[in-house]
Design an enzyme around this catalytic site. Structure first.
Site, PDB file in Angstrom:
ATOM      1  CD  GLU A   1     -31.821  21.728  40.535  1.00  0.00           C
ATOM      2  OE1 GLU A   1     -32.590  22.202  39.693  1.00  0.00           O
ATOM      3  OE2 GLU A   1     -30.718  21.212  40.245  1.00  0.00           O
TER       4      GLU A   1
ATOM      5  CG  HIS B   1     -31.158  17.649  36.607  1.00  0.00           C
ATOM      6  ND1 HIS B   1     -31.904  18.585  35.932  1.00  0.00           N
ATOM      7  CD2 HIS B   1     -30.779  18.237  37.777  1.00  0.00           C
ATOM      8  CE1 HIS B   1     -31.992  19.683  36.675  1.00  0.00           C
ATOM      9  NE2 HIS B   1     -31.317  19.504  37.797  1.00  0.00           N
TER      10      HIS B   1
ATOM     11  NE  ARG C   1     -28.413  16.080  29.319  1.00  0.00           N
ATOM     12  CZ  ARG C   1     -28.783  17.239  29.839  1.00  0.00           C
ATOM     13  NH1 ARG C   1     -28.380  18.366  29.289  1.00  0.00           N
ATOM     14  NH2 ARG C   1     -29.549  17.271  30.910  1.00  0.00           N
TER      15      ARG C   1
ATOM     16  CG  ASN D   1     -31.701  14.417  29.248  1.00  0.00           C
ATOM     17  OD1 ASN D   1     -31.955  13.904  30.329  1.00  0.00           O
ATOM     18  ND2 ASN D   1     -31.828  15.707  29.027  1.00  0.00           N
TER      19      ASN D   1
ATOM     20  CE  LYS E   1     -32.477  13.914  33.642  1.00  0.00           C
ATOM     21  NZ  LYS E   1     -33.237  14.659  32.605  1.00  0.00           N
TER      22      LYS E   1
ATOM     23  NE  ARG F   1     -26.760  24.470  32.232  1.00  0.00           N
ATOM     24  CZ  ARG F   1     -27.934  23.854  32.180  1.00  0.00           C
ATOM     25  NH1 ARG F   1     -28.304  23.019  33.135  1.00  0.00           N
ATOM     26  NH2 ARG F   1     -28.741  24.047  31.158  1.00  0.00           N
TER      27      ARG F   1
ATOM     28  CG  PHE G   1     -41.515  18.147  28.442  1.00  0.00           C
ATOM     29  CD1 PHE G   1     -40.881  18.129  29.675  1.00  0.00           C
ATOM     30  CD2 PHE G   1     -41.370  19.264  27.635  1.00  0.00           C
ATOM     31  CE1 PHE G   1     -40.117  19.211  30.108  1.00  0.00           C
ATOM     32  CE2 PHE G   1     -40.611  20.356  28.059  1.00  0.00           C
ATOM     33  CZ  PHE G   1     -39.980  20.318  29.302  1.00  0.00           C
TER      34      PHE G   1
ATOM     35  CB  THR H   1     -31.707  19.691  26.886  1.00  0.00           C
ATOM     36  OG1 THR H   1     -31.338  20.736  27.791  1.00  0.00           O
ATOM     37  CG2 THR H   1     -32.878  18.913  27.456  1.00  0.00           C
TER      38      THR H   1
ATOM     39  CE1 TYR I   1     -36.199  17.988  35.845  1.00  0.00           C
ATOM     40  CE2 TYR I   1     -37.036  15.907  36.677  1.00  0.00           C
ATOM     41  CZ  TYR I   1     -36.032  16.647  36.070  1.00  0.00           C
ATOM     42  OH  TYR I   1     -34.862  16.034  35.696  1.00  0.00           O
TER      43      TYR I   1
HETATM   44  P1  CMP Z   1     -33.334  18.144  32.791  1.00  0.00           P
HETATM   45  O1  CMP Z   1     -32.035  18.838  32.706  1.00  0.00           O
HETATM   46  O2  CMP Z   1     -33.491  17.081  33.809  1.00  0.00           O
HETATM   47  O3  CMP Z   1     -34.502  19.231  33.022  1.00  0.00           O
HETATM   48  C1  CMP Z   1     -35.801  19.081  32.527  1.00  0.00           C
HETATM   49  C2  CMP Z   1     -35.941  17.886  31.663  1.00  0.00           C
HETATM   50  O4  CMP Z   1     -37.074  17.884  30.851  1.00  0.00           O
HETATM   51  C3  CMP Z   1     -34.779  17.827  30.695  1.00  0.00           C
HETATM   52  O5  CMP Z   1     -33.617  17.488  31.375  1.00  0.00           O
HETATM   53  C4  CMP Z   1     -35.276  16.826  29.680  1.00  0.00           C
HETATM   54  O6  CMP Z   1     -34.995  15.501  30.061  1.00  0.00           O
HETATM   55  C5  CMP Z   1     -36.770  17.072  29.743  1.00  0.00           C
HETATM   56  N1  CMP Z   1     -37.207  17.759  28.542  1.00  0.00           N
HETATM   57  C6  CMP Z   1     -36.899  18.984  28.160  1.00  0.00           C
HETATM   58  N2  CMP Z   1     -37.490  19.275  26.994  1.00  0.00           N
HETATM   59  C7  CMP Z   1     -38.205  18.196  26.665  1.00  0.00           C
HETATM   60  C8  CMP Z   1     -39.031  17.874  25.579  1.00  0.00           C
HETATM   61  N3  CMP Z   1     -39.259  18.750  24.586  1.00  0.00           N
HETATM   62  N4  CMP Z   1     -39.597  16.663  25.546  1.00  0.00           N
HETATM   63  C9  CMP Z   1     -39.383  15.792  26.576  1.00  0.00           C
HETATM   64  N5  CMP Z   1     -38.597  16.047  27.638  1.00  0.00           N
HETATM   65  C10 CMP Z   1     -38.009  17.232  27.671  1.00  0.00           C
END
Ligand code: CMP
Length: 140
Positions: free
Chosen positions: A128, A117, A104, A114, A11, A87, A59, A93, A51
């Site tokens: 994807e 993905h 992470r 973070n 990212k 994962r 968010f 996350t 997404y």
């Molecule tokens: P990712 O695995 O890319 O999939 C969805 C993304 O949404 C996740 O990683 C986070 O970066 C983001 N995300 C998930 N929960 C939240 C949250 N509560 N606030 C902001 N971003 C979020």
């Protein structure tokens, strides 16, 4: 055990801090092989499509803004149980909840920034991968 392919994004927070190599090294050390990779700027349209499952979440707009804020590296990873293995090495996350030694925990800045993905299922991995790669761009 089955050889699988999964999809990964390094990212914008990680590319901005020059951590592409550091992330890649952790993926490779986890037994994952990078069989496709490209550094791109994703468009707002691509971010919203990718997404889409999160479009009702509070968010969503911030997430799409963040994902278009700088370059990303989209990748296809191959290996035994690649979806679960990726994962595991990514960690939770929210980096605050991630285990020590995960990408992470070691590298991420926040739940939004973070660093990586990774697909959450084999089915989503196929979707994807196809979102960003043509079959001929994947060289195993
Ligand atoms: P990712 O695995 O890319 O999939 C969805 C993304 O949404 C996740 O990683 C986070 O970066 C983001 N995300 C998930 N929960 C939240 C949250 N509560 N606030 C902001 N971003 C979020």
């Amino acid at each position: 055990m089955a050889t699988e392919r999964t999809f990964s994004i390094i990212k914008p927070d990680a590319t901005r801090r020059n951590l592409t190599g550091a992330v890649t090294k952790m993926l490779e050390n986890a037994g994952l092989r990078i069989v496709a990779s490209k550094r791109i700027r994703i468009t707002r349209h691509q971010a919203e499509g990718f997404y889409a499952v999160h479009r009702e979440r509070p968010f969503f707009a911030d997430l799409c803004g963040f994902m278009t804020s700088g370059p990303v590296v989209v990748q296809v990873l191959e290996g035994e149980n690649a979806v679960a293995r990726n994962r595991e090495v990514m960690g939770a996350t929210n980096p605050a909840n991630a285990d020590a030694g995960t990408i992470r925990k070691e590298l991420a800045e926040s739940i939004e920034a973070n660093s990586v993905h990774g697909s959450d299922s084999l089915e989503n991995a196929a979707t994807e991968i196809a979102f960003f790669f043509k079959p001929e761009e994947i060289v195993g």
